[in-house]
Write a protein that holds these residues in place. Structure first.
Motif, mmCIF file in Angstrom:
data_model
loop_
_atom_site.group_PDB
_atom_site.id
_atom_site.type_symbol
_atom_site.label_atom_id
_atom_site.label_comp_id
_atom_site.label_asym_id
_atom_site.label_seq_id
_atom_site.Cartn_x
_atom_site.Cartn_y
_atom_site.Cartn_z
ATOM 1 N N PHE A 1 0.992 -1.144 -0.136
ATOM 2 C CA PHE A 1 0.067 -0.074 0.137
ATOM 3 C C PHE A 1 0.840 1.268 0.002
ATOM 4 O O PHE A 1 0.574 2.083 -0.707
ATOM 5 N N SER A 2 2.011 1.131 0.718
ATOM 6 C CA SER A 2 2.763 2.548 0.965
ATOM 7 C C SER A 2 3.573 2.612 -0.235
ATOM 8 O O SER A 2 3.540 3.984 -0.977
ATOM 9 N N THR A 3 3.967 1.881 -0.800
ATOM 10 C CA THR A 3 4.896 1.820 -2.205
ATOM 11 C C THR A 3 3.927 2.640 -3.297
ATOM 12 O O THR A 3 4.163 3.267 -4.002
ATOM 13 N N LEU A 4 2.701 1.837 -3.318
ATOM 14 C CA LEU A 4 1.926 2.455 -4.434
ATOM 15 C C LEU A 4 1.308 3.880 -4.590
ATOM 16 O O LEU A 4 1.311 4.749 -5.458
ATOM 17 N N VAL A 5 0.892 3.947 -3.147
ATOM 18 C CA VAL A 5 0.340 5.394 -3.159
ATOM 19 C C VAL A 5 1.536 6.379 -3.114
ATOM 20 O O VAL A 5 1.268 7.398 -3.519
ATOM 21 N N GLY A 6 2.670 5.894 -2.610
ATOM 22 C CA GLY A 6 3.941 6.992 -2.338
ATOM 23 C C GLY A 6 4.348 7.422 -3.754
ATOM 24 O O GLY A 6 4.422 8.453 -3.907
ATOM 25 N N ALA A 7 4.294 6.319 -4.640
ATOM 26 C CA ALA A 7 4.648 6.625 -6.180
ATOM 27 C C ALA A 7 3.950 7.436 -6.605
ATOM 28 O O ALA A 7 4.284 8.651 -7.246
ATOM 29 N N GLY A 8 2.453 7.356 -6.613
ATOM 30 C CA GLY A 8 1.628 8.674 -7.245
ATOM 31 C C GLY A 8 1.913 9.898 -6.582
ATOM 32 O O GLY A 8 1.546 10.819 -7.500
ATOM 33 N N MET A 9 2.014 9.915 -5.430
ATOM 34 C CA MET A 9 2.067 11.029 -4.727
ATOM 35 C C MET A 9 3.287 12.058 -5.031
ATOM 36 O O MET A 9 3.456 13.152 -5.378
ATOM 37 N N MET A 10 4.379 11.105 -5.396
ATOM 38 C CA MET A 10 5.862 11.891 -5.738
ATOM 39 C C MET A 10 5.710 12.555 -7.134
ATOM 40 O O MET A 10 6.066 13.644 -7.387
ATOM 41 N N ILE A 11 4.704 11.770 -7.972
ATOM 42 C CA ILE A 11 4.400 12.529 -9.430
ATOM 43 C C ILE A 11 3.579 13.580 -9.295
ATOM 44 O O ILE A 11 3.742 14.728 -9.933
ATOM 45 N N TRP A 12 2.646 13.857 -8.345
ATOM 46 C CA TRP A 12 1.865 14.952 -8.204
ATOM 47 C C TRP A 12 2.613 15.891 -7.482
ATOM 48 O O TRP A 12 2.613 17.196 -8.227
ATOM 49 N N LEU A 13 3.714 15.952 -6.664
ATOM 50 C CA LEU A 13 4.523 16.768 -6.016
ATOM 51 C C LEU A 13 5.386 17.497 -7.214
ATOM 52 O O LEU A 13 5.506 18.531 -7.115
ATOM 53 N N SER A 14 5.501 16.603 -8.170
ATOM 54 C CA SER A 14 6.605 17.286 -9.270
ATOM 55 C C SER A 14 5.778 18.237 -10.390
ATOM 56 O O SER A 14 6.454 19.067 -10.814
ATOM 57 N N GLN A 15 4.248 18.592 -10.014
ATOM 58 C CA GLN A 15 3.640 19.104 -10.858
ATOM 59 C C GLN A 15 3.077 20.529 -9.965
ATOM 60 O O GLN A 15 2.528 21.173 -10.536
ATOM 61 N N ARG B 1 3.391 24.037 -8.097
ATOM 62 C CA ARG B 1 4.037 25.187 -8.189
ATOM 63 C C ARG B 1 3.780 26.400 -7.051
ATOM 64 O O ARG B 1 4.604 26.939 -6.836
ATOM 65 N N SER B 2 2.458 26.206 -6.570
ATOM 66 C CA SER B 2 2.324 27.354 -5.491
ATOM 67 C C SER B 2 2.666 26.727 -4.191
ATOM 68 O O SER B 2 2.576 25.389 -4.034
ATOM 69 N N TYR B 3 3.201 27.703 -3.368
ATOM 70 C CA TYR B 3 3.968 27.193 -2.089
ATOM 71 C C TYR B 3 2.878 26.527 -1.138
ATOM 72 O O TYR B 3 3.448 25.542 -0.570
ATOM 73 N N GLY B 4 1.833 27.027 -1.158
ATOM 74 C CA GLY B 4 0.936 26.261 -0.080
ATOM 75 C C GLY B 4 0.480 24.778 -0.504
ATOM 76 O O GLY B 4 0.485 24.062 0.269
ATOM 77 N N MET B 5 0.428 24.683 -1.855
ATOM 78 C CA MET B 5 0.126 23.276 -2.232
ATOM 79 C C MET B 5 1.348 22.336 -2.160
ATOM 80 O O MET B 5 1.393 21.239 -1.895
ATOM 81 N N PHE B 6 2.475 23.127 -2.113
ATOM 82 C CA PHE B 6 3.607 22.276 -2.422
ATOM 83 C C PHE B 6 3.898 21.792 -0.942
ATOM 84 O O PHE B 6 4.552 20.680 -0.604
ATOM 85 N N VAL B 7 3.606 22.497 0.070
ATOM 86 C CA VAL B 7 3.938 22.298 1.415
ATOM 87 C C VAL B 7 2.823 20.873 1.870
ATOM 88 O O VAL B 7 3.338 20.182 2.450
ATOM 89 N N LEU B 8 1.600 21.218 1.371
ATOM 90 C CA LEU B 8 0.682 20.229 1.590
ATOM 91 C C LEU B 8 1.059 18.860 0.979
ATOM 92 O O LEU B 8 0.938 17.695 1.514
ATOM 93 N N VAL B 9 1.340 19.036 -0.254
ATOM 94 C CA VAL B 9 1.665 17.672 -0.936
ATOM 95 C C VAL B 9 2.877 17.132 -0.395
ATOM 96 O O VAL B 9 3.067 15.913 -0.431
ATOM 97 N N ALA B 10 3.718 17.743 -0.114
ATOM 98 C CA ALA B 10 5.171 17.364 0.377
ATOM 99 C C ALA B 10 4.730 16.530 1.544
ATOM 100 O O ALA B 10 5.323 15.482 1.894
ATOM 101 N N GLY B 11 3.820 17.143 2.376
ATOM 102 C CA GLY B 11 3.393 16.391 3.772
ATOM 103 C C GLY B 11 2.634 15.120 3.350
ATOM 104 O O GLY B 11 2.992 13.970 3.961
ATOM 105 N N LEU B 12 1.958 14.903 2.558
ATOM 106 C CA LEU B 12 1.088 13.843 2.164
ATOM 107 C C LEU B 12 2.030 12.645 1.302
ATOM 108 O O LEU B 12 1.785 11.545 1.712
ATOM 109 N N THR B 13 2.805 13.191 0.757
ATOM 110 C CA THR B 13 4.207 12.390 0.094
ATOM 111 C C THR B 13 4.887 11.547 1.209
ATOM 112 O O THR B 13 5.020 10.637 1.206
ATOM 113 N N GLY B 14 5.494 12.365 2.173
ATOM 114 C CA GLY B 14 5.812 11.896 3.406
ATOM 115 C C GLY B 14 5.210 10.844 4.026
ATOM 116 O O GLY B 14 5.686 9.690 4.361
ATOM 117 N N ALA B 15 4.120 11.165 4.310
ATOM 118 C CA ALA B 15 2.857 10.375 4.926
ATOM 119 C C ALA B 15 2.834 8.936 4.098
ATOM 120 O O ALA B 15 2.575 7.855 4.720
#
Length: 400
Positions: free
Chosen positions: A86-100, A102-116
Motif C-alpha cells: 500500500f505504501s509504495t503504490l500510493v507513495g509513487a503516485g504522490m511523488m508524481i503529483w509533487l512534481s507538478q 508550483r504554488s507554495y501552499g500546495m507544495f507544503v501540503l503535497v510534500a506532507g502527504l508524500t511523506g505520509a
C-alpha cells in the motif's frame, strides 16, 4: 579478525530467503530516492527562499511522523506485507503529483502527504524482519538491510546530481518508478509475516504500552535528539556545500561517500561491537555524529567537508544497526509494528524539525549550528549511558 569474518559468513548463510528479497527491494527503492536530497535545491531553483524550502521539508517530515504511527499500527493490524505494498503504490503516485505543484501552499501540503504515504513501509519492513529472523541474528540482519539501503544510497545521489543538472522532473519520475518496483517485489515475493495474538487493549491502549515502556522512553529521546543533528545532511549541509562554492554534483558525491563507507565497513564493525552491551556503541555513535558536524565549524574546503561526512558516517555505523534491533528486543511480538513505528518516528520527526531549525541557525550564524550539533550528540550519548546502567541492574538481554 579471521574469526569475525568466519562468524559473519555463518550468520549470513542462516538468513531466510525473504530477508534477501526485502534487501533487494530496499536497495532499488533507496537507489531511486532521488528527490529528497535535492528537494531544498529544487525549491530554491523555483524561486522559493531557503526558509520556505525548509518549511516544505519540515512538512515532508511531519508526514513521515504520521507514516511511522500509521505504518506501525497497520503492520500489526492488517499485516506487514499489505502495509508495504500500500505504501509504495500510493507513495509513487504522490511523488508524481509533487512534481507538478508550483504554488507554495500546495507544495507544503503535497510534500506532507508524500511523506505520509511513501514512508509507511519502514516500520512494516522492520517488523517483518524481526518476525523472520531469530533474535541472535537480528543485529546482523538489520545491518544487512542497511547495507542494501546504503548501497542504493551510494549510487543514487551521484546519479541524482547528474540528473538534477539536466532535469528536475526526471528526478521525480525516477523516484516514483523505483518505488513501484519495490512494491511489486513485495507483493510477489514477501510473506505476510507471523501472526501474533492480538491484545485485548483498544488501539490507543496498545500504543500506551509502547509509551509507558521506560527503556523505550530513554531510547526514543536519545535517538530523537541526535536525529536533529544527523538529518542536517539533507538540509543545512546541502546549503553549506553549495554556499562554499561547490556544485550539487559535489554534494551528491559527498552523500554517496556515506553509502560507500557503510557498504564496506558496517557489517564487519557490527561483529566487533556485538561483544558489548548495545547501549555503548549506540551512545558512542551518537557522540561521533555530533562531532562530525562540528567539523564544519573548523573549515569549509572540500577536505573539511569530506572529513565531516566520514566522521558522521562512522557514528552512524556504530549506532544505527542497533536502533531497530534494540526496539525489536523490547517489543512484545504482537506490538512489534508499533515499537518499530515509535523508533522510526524518533528518526523521522527530524525531517520536520531539522530543516527548519538547521536552516534558521545556519542563516543566523553557522557556528551555532555546528557546535550545537556537538552538544546534542553529547546529550544523547549521556542518555544511552544512563540506559545501559539502568538495564544492567536487571538481567541484560542483547538484541543481536
Amino acid at each position: 579478525m579471521n574469526h569475525d569474518v568466519s562468524s559473519l559468513r555463518i550468520r549470513l548463510r542462516q538468513m531466510p530467503r525473504s530477508l534477501w528479497v526485502l534487501c533487494i527491494g530496499s536497495f532499488i527503492n533507496r537507489f531511486g530516492t532521488f528527490v529528497l536530497p535535492f528537494l531544498l535545491l529544487y525549491m530554491t531553483s523555483l524561486g522559493f527562499s531557503p526558509t520556505q524550502a525548509g518549511w516544505a521539508m519540515g512538512a515532508y517530515g511531519l508526514g513521515r511522523c504520521f507514516a511511522s504511527i500509521l505504518g506501525g499500527g497497520m503492520a500489526d493490524r492488517i499485516g506487514r506485507k499489505g502495509t508495504i505494498v500500500f505504501s509504495t503504490l500510493v507513495g509513487a503516485g504522490m511523488m508524481i503529483w509533487l512534481s507538478q505543484v508550483r504554488s507554495y501552499g500546495m507544495f507544503v501540503l503535497v510534500a506532507g502527504l508524500t511523506g505520509a504515504s511513501a514512508e509507511m513501509f519502514g516500520p512494516a519492513g522492520h517488523a517483518l524482519l524481526a518476525d523472520l529472523v531469530p533474535a541472535p541474528l537480528r543485529v546482523t540482519a538489520f545491518g544487512l538491510l542497511r547495507l542494501a539501503i546504503n548501497a542504493g544510497f551510494m549510487f543514487g545521489p551521484a546519479v541524482a546530481g547528474w540528473i538534477a543538472s539536466r532535469s528536475y522532473l526526471r528526478l521525480f519520475l525516477g523516484d516514483a518508478a523505483t518505488t513501484l518496483v519495490f512494491g511489486l517485489l513485495a507483493w510477489r515475493f514477501l510473506p505476510a509475516g507471523h501472526e501474533h495474538p492480538r491484545s485485548d487493549e483498544p488501539p490507543g491502549g496498545e500504543w500506551g504500552v509502547v509509551i509507558r515502556d521506560r527503556s523505550m522512553q530513554v531510547l526514543w529521546v536519545a535517538t530523537a535528539t541526535v536525529s536533529l543533528v544527523f538529518f542536517q545532511t539533507n538540509s543545512s549541509f546541502a546549503m553549506h556545500v553549495t554556499q562554499s562554492g561547490f556544485t550539487p554534483q559535489v554534494y551528491g558525491t559527498l552523500c554517496g561517500m556515506n553509502g560507500v563507507l557503510i557498504v564496506l565497513f558496517e557489517l564487519p564493525m557490527t561483529q566487533l561491537t556485538q561483544r558489548v552491551r548495545p547501549e555503548w556503541p549506540m551512545g558512542l555513535g551518537y557522540l561521533v555524529m555530533g562531532l562530525g558536524f562540528a567539523v564544519n565549524g573548523v573549515g569549509n574546503s572540500l577536505g573539511w567537508l569530506a572529513a565531516s561526512m566520514v566522521i558522521v558516517t562512522v557514528g552512524e555505523m556504530l549506532a544505527a544497526p542497533y536502533s531497530a534491533a534494540f526496539a525489536a528486543e523490547l517489543a512484545p511480538p504482537h506490538l512489534r509494528g508499533r515499537y518499530m513505528g515509535a523508533q522510526s518516528m524518533a528518526w523521522t520527526q527530524a525531517f520536520m524539525f531539522a530543516p527548519i531549525l538547521g536552516t534558521h541557525l545556519y542563516q543566523s550564524d553557522p557556528r551555532w549550528l555546528w557546535w550545537g550539533s556537538l552538544a546534542v550528540g553529547m546529550f544523547s550519548a549521556v542518555l544511552m549511558v544512563h540506559l545501559a546502567r539502568r538495564r544492567s541492574s536487571s538481567a541484560p538481554r542483547s538484541p543481536g
